[in-house]
Design an enzyme around this catalytic site. Sequence first.
Site, mmCIF file in Angstrom:
data_model
loop_
_atom_site.group_PDB
_atom_site.id
_atom_site.type_symbol
_atom_site.label_atom_id
_atom_site.label_comp_id
_atom_site.label_asym_id
_atom_site.label_seq_id
_atom_site.Cartn_x
_atom_site.Cartn_y
_atom_site.Cartn_z
ATOM 1 N N HIS A 39 -6.675 3.737 4.668
ATOM 2 C CA HIS A 39 -6.338 3.789 3.240
ATOM 3 C C HIS A 39 -5.662 2.485 2.835
ATOM 4 O O HIS A 39 -5.301 1.683 3.689
ATOM 5 C CB HIS A 39 -5.395 4.973 2.965
ATOM 6 C CG HIS A 39 -4.109 4.849 3.729
ATOM 7 N ND1 HIS A 39 -3.960 5.320 5.014
ATOM 8 C CD2 HIS A 39 -2.935 4.267 3.402
ATOM 9 C CE1 HIS A 39 -2.736 5.038 5.450
ATOM 10 N NE2 HIS A 39 -2.086 4.393 4.489
ATOM 11 N N HIS A 121 -4.789 -4.255 1.166
ATOM 12 C CA HIS A 121 -5.494 -4.228 2.439
ATOM 13 C C HIS A 121 -5.521 -2.808 2.985
ATOM 14 O O HIS A 121 -4.754 -1.947 2.540
ATOM 15 C CB HIS A 121 -4.820 -5.158 3.449
ATOM 16 C CG HIS A 121 -3.490 -4.631 3.912
ATOM 17 N ND1 HIS A 121 -2.345 -4.745 3.139
ATOM 18 C CD2 HIS A 121 -3.134 -3.956 5.026
ATOM 19 C CE1 HIS A 121 -1.334 -4.167 3.786
ATOM 20 N NE2 HIS A 121 -1.784 -3.681 4.934
#
Length: 181
Positions: A39, A121
Amino acid sequence: MIRTFVAIDLPEESHAKISGIQSKFIGPGVRPVDPSLVHITLKFLGDVGEAQLAEIISALDKVDCPSFDSKISGVGAFPGLKNPRVVWLGADGDYSCLHGQVESLLSGIGFKKETRKFTSHATIARVTYLSGSRRKELISAMESLINFDVGSMHVDTIKLKKSTLTPEGPIYETLHEVKLL
């Protein structure tokens, strides 16, 4: 106490590509993240009391950002490719509104603002100890994947997640979802 964070889930169709990327560098000293758990973290809150959850949810419900498209591509590392500790996939898109509002709204209820610059990220592996030759292997593998394209996704939801740490790895549970405009 409940260990919590605010995140954007990656789509299920990206899991096989993430697993394929991980297979190129998994070995001694590198622990992969289960692709189904990968995630983009907007904010790690840490341990919070159950009584504070309602206040967090109320703050997150005030997020007022438009949905957007994001491209997931390229492998990188923190603090850098030459000394990797965290291996990640890049996430390009307009994350600034989301991150800024989450930081602002949660700092209004007592959570400390992040001092480091936000880099969108998705962590795909953590690095422990690497021998010199193993470090070279990992760096070479990451460099070969710098432009790897995982795909695109539409970001239209953020989630408040609960993280339960177990010996087999973390278990994530969605506590609340906020739909974007």
